[in-house]
Design a protein around this motif. Structure first.
Motif, PDB file in Angstrom:
ATOM      1  N   UNK A 117       0.798  -1.292  -0.011  1.00  9.88           N
ATOM      2  CA  UNK A 117      -0.051   0.071   0.007  1.00  9.88           C
ATOM      3  C   UNK A 117       0.911   1.148   0.121  1.00  9.88           C
ATOM      4  N   UNK A 118       1.960   1.368   0.959  1.00  7.84           N
ATOM      5  CA  UNK A 118       2.715   2.523   1.005  1.00  7.84           C
ATOM      6  C   UNK A 118       3.464   2.637  -0.336  1.00  7.84           C
ATOM      7  N   UNK A 119       3.965   1.878  -0.895  1.00 15.63           N
ATOM      8  CA  UNK A 119       4.950   1.995  -2.048  1.00 15.63           C
ATOM      9  C   UNK A 119       3.966   2.318  -3.303  1.00 15.63           C
ATOM     10  N   UNK A 120       2.668   1.816  -3.459  1.00 14.51           N
ATOM     11  CA  UNK A 120       2.040   2.054  -4.391  1.00 14.51           C
ATOM     12  C   UNK A 120       1.443   3.453  -4.131  1.00 14.51           C
ATOM     13  N   UNK A 121       1.426   4.079  -3.300  1.00 14.86           N
ATOM     14  CA  UNK A 121       0.861   5.460  -2.764  1.00 14.86           C
ATOM     15  C   UNK A 121       2.126   6.373  -3.045  1.00 14.86           C
ATOM     16  N   UNK A 122       3.195   5.789  -2.834  1.00 11.50           N
ATOM     17  CA  UNK A 122       4.369   6.575  -3.015  1.00 11.50           C
ATOM     18  C   UNK A 122       4.616   7.021  -4.718  1.00 11.50           C
ATOM     19  N   UNK A 123       4.341   5.829  -5.429  1.00 10.29           N
ATOM     20  CA  UNK A 123       4.274   5.943  -6.983  1.00 10.29           C
ATOM     21  C   UNK A 123       3.090   6.892  -7.588  1.00 10.29           C
ATOM     22  N   UNK A 124       1.982   6.754  -6.862  1.00 10.31           N
ATOM     23  CA  UNK A 124       1.022   7.691  -7.376  1.00 10.31           C
ATOM     24  C   UNK A 124       1.128   9.102  -7.065  1.00 10.31           C
ATOM     25  N   UNK A 429      -5.183   6.908   3.243  1.00 13.51           N
ATOM     26  CA  UNK A 429      -5.040   7.002   1.772  1.00 13.51           C
ATOM     27  C   UNK A 429      -5.206   5.554   1.165  1.00 13.51           C
ATOM     28  N   UNK A 430      -5.412   4.473   1.928  1.00  8.11           N
ATOM     29  CA  UNK A 430      -5.192   3.266   1.382  1.00  8.11           C
ATOM     30  C   UNK A 430      -5.991   2.843   0.222  1.00  8.11           C
ATOM     31  N   UNK A 431      -7.168   3.482   0.313  1.00 14.11           N
ATOM     32  CA  UNK A 431      -8.144   3.121  -0.632  1.00 14.11           C
ATOM     33  C   UNK A 431      -7.801   3.454  -1.985  1.00 14.11           C
ATOM     34  N   UNK A 432      -6.989   4.286  -2.190  1.00 17.00           N
ATOM     35  CA  UNK A 432      -6.319   4.588  -3.476  1.00 17.00           C
ATOM     36  C   UNK A 432      -5.514   3.659  -4.110  1.00 17.00           C
ATOM     37  N   UNK A 433      -4.796   2.910  -3.323  1.00 20.01           N
ATOM     38  CA  UNK A 433      -3.822   1.808  -3.633  1.00 20.01           C
ATOM     39  C   UNK A 433      -4.765   0.769  -4.094  1.00 20.01           C
ATOM     40  N   UNK A 434      -5.929   0.522  -3.405  1.00 21.67           N
ATOM     41  CA  UNK A 434      -6.930  -0.448  -3.492  1.00 21.67           C
ATOM     42  C   UNK A 434      -7.418  -0.386  -4.952  1.00 21.67           C
ATOM     43  N   UNK A 435      -7.660   0.793  -5.126  1.00 24.45           N
ATOM     44  CA  UNK A 435      -8.327   1.160  -6.429  1.00 24.45           C
ATOM     45  C   UNK A 435      -7.387   1.018  -7.656  1.00 24.45           C
ATOM     46  N   UNK A 436      -6.194   1.214  -7.593  1.00 25.35           N
ATOM     47  CA  UNK A 436      -4.953   0.874  -8.551  1.00 25.35           C
ATOM     48  C   UNK A 436      -4.752  -0.349  -8.548  1.00 25.35           C
ATOM     49  N   UNK A 437      -5.079  -1.446  -7.523  1.00 23.57           N
ATOM     50  CA  UNK A 437      -4.918  -2.498  -7.717  1.00 23.57           C
ATOM     51  C   UNK A 437      -5.851  -3.223  -8.732  1.00 23.57           C
ATOM     52  N   UNK A 438      -7.082  -2.626  -8.217  1.00 24.55           N
ATOM     53  CA  UNK A 438      -8.207  -3.111  -9.242  1.00 24.55           C
ATOM     54  C   UNK A 438      -8.246  -3.073 -10.610  1.00 24.55           C
ATOM     55  N   UNK A 439      -7.672  -1.666 -10.924  1.00 16.18           N
ATOM     56  CA  UNK A 439      -7.218  -1.216 -12.230  1.00 16.18           C
ATOM     57  C   UNK A 439      -6.409  -2.123 -12.743  1.00 16.18           C
TER      58      UNK A 439
END
Length: 469
Positions: A117-124, A429-439
């Motif tokens: 979650x934290x590394x996906x957020x960092x990229x986002x 903010x974790x919901x954004x990582x979860x949406x990215x994962x779904x995409x």
């Protein structure tokens, strides 16, 4: 020292363990166990990451200066694979018993969801730096939550923790190993380490990335091969080692005597120090990579948690427990050296001294970068950056000469405060990582090479400056 220990115990015993493991369980459920179900995808991405970044690169970054996905992974792994894997594991076993190893496994497996979650957020939420992308918790706190004071608080904590506290631990362990094996006075170790640290960190993130990309994988492979040799030669003792770990983690005698609690605390402490899952450090490296989708680097960084704890830390634990000297009264790097000497002879002490030198020094370099990128977040200043580099050099020098208990206690306190800041942020903010994962999953299912666009999550599109539409 008593006050420092009291603060340390309170943070770890009553606060951090519940928050860290609780967040890990929450994200494991929300991502449907991404750390388990996507291991094959992690390996595929790592194998194809290469030295060059993905095809859709940002033209504002010169190709020769940008950071590849693998280089970003190597920088974060350099910070992970260090003193914590060799000396930290020994301290955990010496103070918490063999059961501490089980809790190191737990914090890696559960905490790897936090790492994703934290590394996906960092990229986002990454931004454009002078020569590479830049990001991390301070950046996603500011852009995602919109709180400048909160972001600056985290930036200050990670700068102190990694640039100063953790680097003093790394330097201290190098000095102990050099003195114990070669009889080198710590003052000389301090001087040499300081000089080499300054030479490399004045070269910037590109030099740091190249250094760690070459050094870390080679040393980790050599160390794991040696550990496998010990396990194979003592294979008949292997079931007893596993029995020691699980009995001390859950045994009735240990529970009655408080040993289970100590095993848990020490396992989580040293496990987090080593793998940094959820701590907020590795996102700073993850953000520098040029990839086509945030989830790609999130998955690769998750794999780094497994490589650190399930491979390297476990290797050290088996060396110590197979040797039977874990209750000898020794601790830290000296316990690991004694255990390996007991298995393969006096030459093992030399190998461990060299390994800790390589591992810990590469960690010093990576730790410095985490401090620098967050210092730049607080204020962009060439003079401030130069001063910080010189201060880091001074900390490496002084840390080599400091008392072991003091440097570890200070590192634990700053690590706890930093982790609490980051866990709260990723829960928000974790919901954004979860949406990215779904995409990402949807694109992979359609047979595509996943690409993220700012329109994927319209609500945060204005805050994600590095993703085109």
């Amino acid at each position: 020292m008593e006050l420092i220990n009291a603060i340390n115990d309170f943070l770890w015993t009553y606060v951090l363990i519940a928050v860290l493991l609780g967040a890990g369980i929450y994200f494991t459920v929300r991502t449907r166990g991404v750390q388990f179900t996507y291991v094959g995808e992690m390996l595929r991405l790592l194998a194809t990451s290469g030295r060059r970044h993905d095809t859709r690169r940002d033209q504002r970054l010169p190709h020769s200066r940008s950071i590849s996905s693998f280089q970003a992974f190597a920088v974060s792994l350099a910070s992970r694979v260090g003193t914590g894997n060799i000396a930290g594991v020994a301290i955990a076993i010496a103070m918490g018993g063999p059961g501490a190893v089980f809790w190191m496994w737990v914090v890696a497996i559960v905490g790897s969801a936090n790492a994703f979650v934290e590394s996906t957020l960092a990229q986002l939420f990454k931004v454009h730096g002078e020569h590479s992308y830049r990001g991390g918790p301070a950046y996603y706190i500011l852009k995602g939550i919109g709180s400048r004071w909160y972001a600056v608080t985290f930036a200050v904590l990670i700068t102190i923790t990694f640039g100063l506290a953790f680097n003093s631990v790394q330097a201290n362990t190098i000095a102990i190993a050099m003195r114990g094996t070669f009889g080198i006075d710590p003052i000389w170790t301090a001087a040499v380490c300081t000089i080499f640290t300054l030479v490399i960190i004045f070269g910037g993130i590109q030099r740091i990335a190249r250094f760690n990309e070459l050094l870390v994988p080679v040393m980790a492979i050599f160390y794991i091969v040696l550990a496998l040799y010990v396990v194979v030669t003592r294979i008949t003792y292997f079931p007893h080692v596993l029995s020691l770990i699980f009995e001390n983690a859950f045994g009735l005698d240990q529970a009655m005597g408080g040993g289970v609690g100590m095993a848990m605390i020490m396992g989580v402490k040293r496990g987090l120090f080593s793998n940094e899952a959820g701590e907020g450090s590795t996102p700073n490296a993850a953000a520098t990579a040029a990839v086509t989708h945030p989830v790609k680097q999130g998955l690769i960084q998750t794999l780094g948690v497994y490589a650190d704890t399930l491979l390297v830390c476990t290797a050290t634990a088996f060396i110590i427990l197979c040797s039977g000297v874990f209750d000898s009264g020794l601790t830290g790097i000296e316990l690991t050296q004694a255990a390996l000497e007991n298995e393969v002879g006096s030459c093992a002490s030399v190998f461990i001294a060299v390994a800790i030198l390589m591992f810990a020094f590469s960690s010093i370099i990576a730790n410095y970068y985490y401090g620098e990128t967050n210092l730049a977040f607080i204020r962009e200043s060439r003079a401030l950056r130069t001063s910080f580099r010189l201060i880091v050099g001074g900390v490496v020098f002084l840390g080599s000469l400091a008392a072991l208990d003091l440097v570890w206690a200070l590192a634990d306190i700053t690590m706890a405060l930093m982790t609490l800041c980051n866990i709260i942020a990723i829960l928000i903010l974790g919901r954004y990582s979860i949406r990215c994962l779904a995409d990402y999953k949807a694109q992979r299912k359609a047979g595509k090479n996943p690409e993220y666009h700012s329109s994927t999550i319209p609500s945060i599109a204005p805050k994600t400056e590095c993703w085109s539409d």
